[in-house]
Write a protein that holds these residues in place. Structure first.
Motif, mmCIF file in Angstrom:
data_model
loop_
_atom_site.group_PDB
_atom_site.id
_atom_site.type_symbol
_atom_site.label_atom_id
_atom_site.label_comp_id
_atom_site.label_asym_id
_atom_site.label_seq_id
_atom_site.Cartn_x
_atom_site.Cartn_y
_atom_site.Cartn_z
ATOM 1 N N GLN A 178 -24.436 25.264 -19.368
ATOM 2 C CA GLN A 178 -25.254 24.243 -19.467
ATOM 3 C C GLN A 178 -26.652 24.069 -20.045
ATOM 4 N N VAL A 179 -27.282 22.766 -20.495
ATOM 5 C CA VAL A 179 -27.990 23.137 -20.940
ATOM 6 C C VAL A 179 -28.672 21.666 -20.265
ATOM 7 N N THR A 180 -30.711 21.766 -20.415
ATOM 8 C CA THR A 180 -31.555 20.987 -19.544
ATOM 9 C C THR A 180 -32.638 20.536 -21.389
ATOM 10 N N LEU A 181 -32.081 19.180 -21.869
ATOM 11 C CA LEU A 181 -32.818 19.019 -22.619
ATOM 12 C C LEU A 181 -34.237 18.309 -22.254
ATOM 13 N N ASP A 182 -35.075 18.208 -23.170
ATOM 14 C CA ASP A 182 -36.210 17.756 -23.109
ATOM 15 C C ASP A 182 -36.658 16.630 -23.000
ATOM 16 N N PRO A 183 -37.679 16.074 -22.196
ATOM 17 C CA PRO A 183 -37.917 14.655 -21.552
ATOM 18 C C PRO A 183 -37.847 13.405 -23.184
ATOM 19 N N VAL A 184 -37.071 12.653 -23.036
ATOM 20 C CA VAL A 184 -36.687 12.092 -24.071
ATOM 21 C C VAL A 184 -36.449 10.729 -23.778
ATOM 22 N N ASP A 185 -37.357 9.972 -24.600
ATOM 23 C CA ASP A 185 -38.323 8.071 -24.189
ATOM 24 C C ASP A 185 -37.035 7.550 -24.581
ATOM 25 N N ALA A 186 -36.839 6.214 -23.782
ATOM 26 C CA ALA A 186 -36.077 5.340 -23.683
ATOM 27 C C ALA A 186 -35.798 4.714 -25.084
ATOM 28 N N GLY A 187 -34.117 4.548 -25.194
ATOM 29 C CA GLY A 187 -33.817 4.045 -26.370
ATOM 30 C C GLY A 187 -33.169 4.864 -27.676
ATOM 31 N N GLY A 188 -32.629 4.978 -28.277
ATOM 32 C CA GLY A 188 -30.981 5.234 -29.390
ATOM 33 C C GLY A 188 -31.138 4.321 -30.362
ATOM 34 N N PRO A 189 -29.918 4.830 -31.359
ATOM 35 C CA PRO A 189 -29.032 5.601 -30.897
ATOM 36 C C PRO A 189 -29.476 7.415 -31.283
ATOM 37 N N TYR A 190 -28.007 7.966 -30.235
ATOM 38 C CA TYR A 190 -28.337 10.104 -30.807
ATOM 39 C C TYR A 190 -27.355 10.264 -31.189
ATOM 40 N N ASP A 191 -27.374 11.395 -32.096
ATOM 41 C CA ASP A 191 -26.244 12.093 -31.923
ATOM 42 C C ASP A 191 -26.346 13.177 -30.844
ATOM 43 N N VAL A 192 -25.982 14.645 -30.309
ATOM 44 C CA VAL A 192 -25.605 14.939 -28.997
ATOM 45 C C VAL A 192 -24.440 15.688 -30.164
ATOM 46 N N TYR A 193 -24.938 17.269 -30.668
ATOM 47 C CA TYR A 193 -24.101 18.651 -31.332
ATOM 48 C C TYR A 193 -24.406 19.273 -29.860
#
Length: 500
Positions: free
Chosen positions: A75-90
């Motif tokens: 389990q990991v917690t991301l840093d805050p990310v503003d609304a939007g995208g798209p992103y790829d998560v690896y």
């Protein structure tokens, strides 16, 4: 150059992946993760003892500190990310990699309850028109948990019914209408991604969605019933798995089942469930989901016309913790859509399932804008009495806002016991006619009892109080109905009663 290097490394790892590493069931391509200021939580399964590092590629490049796989879970917690995208998560470990594509950041709303929340978009009025709009809202993303129960708390879903999807006609057709419409209407206002998580089951009481902690608060824990009324079984299988997910808020449409099951406990069991969900989601997300996240709900609509049973009226009252409106001191940061004026006599799905979910969702949206997002000058509540004054020949009700009124002979009722005692649903009640009104007040008259003897007053206290959008009291715009209420002069909320 650093970004290009990371991309090549991830693609190379993906090519050689053995697939041992994977995300939990409710993470997937096209999903929405909770935006800043909260931090999204990601978790899944992997080879024991390996380190897992998560990379976020898109408008912002982010590498999250590695987390170990312990007892098969990371389990990991991301840093805050503003609304939007798209992103790829690896997610990358020493031996494998897993990937989420087309991920957006926005607000996550959980949609729970029973059959009126489960009610599909293809069943509502003007369904074809609504479904034709689905593809125009690619940033409103639905997800649906499958209907599964468990006698023990689960960390993950047993099955996914609808994986995270870019909305299409076919996907939205089988998705909750109230949930979808709420998300679509909120997107129109917020203009950033909305993630909708449907987890509901028809015919279920609040106890099935409650943890043992919540039930214990209301003296409801011990029950040997082996039916769907089994306590906690849907909390275990359809809510508990989501606790690690960071969410913004929840909406809820339930209560019909409790009109016949533990009705008198609902003024405890419903607020207790809300508070317990808040505590559990806050803890499960490592403090990312707010400890008082906004919770909206639909006050029960209608079922049986001309019915004298107090089941639905009692539940409507108990949905507000016996206050009559929300938010209140027992139900803070909540909002309510009143729906008793939206009956549907000809619903092919039964009168308990009205097809007008558009007005329900719109009223929820107004509450969310005001309560969940702090928008000023949004009218989201119908009128509620702030003063009741018995006069010589009439009773004067002053409301907390301007009212739109039509005449009624029997929507208000009074109770006149021989002694100055409180009245209940089973007491004798007499109709009190609306005889006059002005911008903020209504005058009532009843030949059955002089005003000085009136011990209690109630409004819209029946299963089916009025026809479609035809109750007698609305806000000044005529759009928000006054909620039902019951008030005793000598007990409970008697502080609104005044003397001449």
């Amino acid at each position: 150059m650093a970004l290009i290097s990371v991309v090549f490394l991830l693609l190379a790892a993906l090519h050689h992946s053995d697939g041992a590493l994977h995300f939990a069931s409710y993470y997937g391509d096209h999903m929405v993760l909770q935006k800043a200021p909260q931090r999204a939580v990601l978790w899944g399964y992997g080879p024991e003892g390996e380190q897992v590092t998560v990379y976020l590629l898109g408008p912002v490049l982010q590498k999250v500190s590695s987390a170990p796989v312990t007892e098969g879970i990371w389990q990991v917690t991301l840093d805050p990310v503003d609304a939007g995208g798209p992103y790829d998560v690896y997610a990358v470990s020493e031996s494998s990699i897993c990937h989420l594509a087309d991920v957006l950041f926005g607000d996550i709303w959980l949609c729970g309850g029973q059959s009126n929340m489960y009610f599909n978009t293809n069943q509502i009025f003007n369904a074809s028109e609504e479904l034709a709009l689905a593809s125009k809202y690619p940033h409103v993303r639905p997800f649906m948990a499958a209907l599964k129960a468990s006698k023990t708390e689960l960390i993950d879903l047993i099955q996914v019914e609808i994986p995270w999807s870019v909305p299409t006609t076919s996907v939205v057709a089988e998705f909750s209408a109230v949930c979808w419409l709420f998300g679509r209407y909120m997107y129109e206002k917020l203009k950033y991604p909305i993630g909708l998580v449907e987890s509901c089951w028809g015919g279920t009481p609040v106890e099935a969605w409650s943890s043992p902690r919540a039930l214990k608060q209301c003296g409801l824990l011990h029950n040997e019933d082996n039916s769907m009324l089994n306590k906690t079984i849907l909390w275990n299988a359809m809510i508990h798995p989501f606790l690690n997910m960071t969410i913004y808020g929840a909406i809820w449409y339930q209560g019909e089942a409790n009109a016949e099951f533990n009705r008198d406990k609902y003024n405890c069991s419903f607020p207790a469930m809300i508070n317990d969900w808040r505590m559990a989601f806050h803890q499960g997300s490592g403090g990312q989901t707010a400890p008082d996240f906004p919770f909206g709900f639909v006050q029960l609509s209608t079922y049986k016309n001309m019915c004298t049973d107090d089941g639905f009226p009692d539940i409507r009252w108990h949905q507000t913790a016996d206050v009559g409106y929300v938010p209140n001191s027992r139900m803070e940061n909540t909002f309510m859509a009143v729906a008793l004026d939206l009956p549907d006599k000809t619903s092919p799905y039964g009168t308990i399932h009205p097809r007008d979910k558009q007005d329900v969702a719109l009223r929820l949206t107004l509450g969310a804008r005001a309560v969940a997002y702090g928008e000023k000058d949004v009218s989201f509540q119908g009128p509620f009495p702030k003063q009741i004054l018995p006069l010589k020949k009439s009773i004067n009700i002053t409301y907390d806002q301007a009212v739109s009124v039509t005449a009624s002979q029997n929507m208000f009722e009074i109770c006149c016991p021989e002694k100055n005692v409180s009245c209940e649903s089973k007491s004798f009640w007499f109709p009190a006619a609306i005889v006059a009104w002005n911008q903020t007040s209504i005058q009532l008259f009843s030949a059955r009892c002089p005003p000085s003897k009136v011990a209690a007053l109630r409004y819209a206290w029946r299963d089916w109080p009025c026809e479609f959008k035809a109750c007698p009291v609305y806000d000044a715009s005529g759009n928000l109905p006054a909620p039902p209420f019951i008030t005793n002069r000598y007990a409970g909320n008697q502080n609104i009663w005044k003397s001449t």
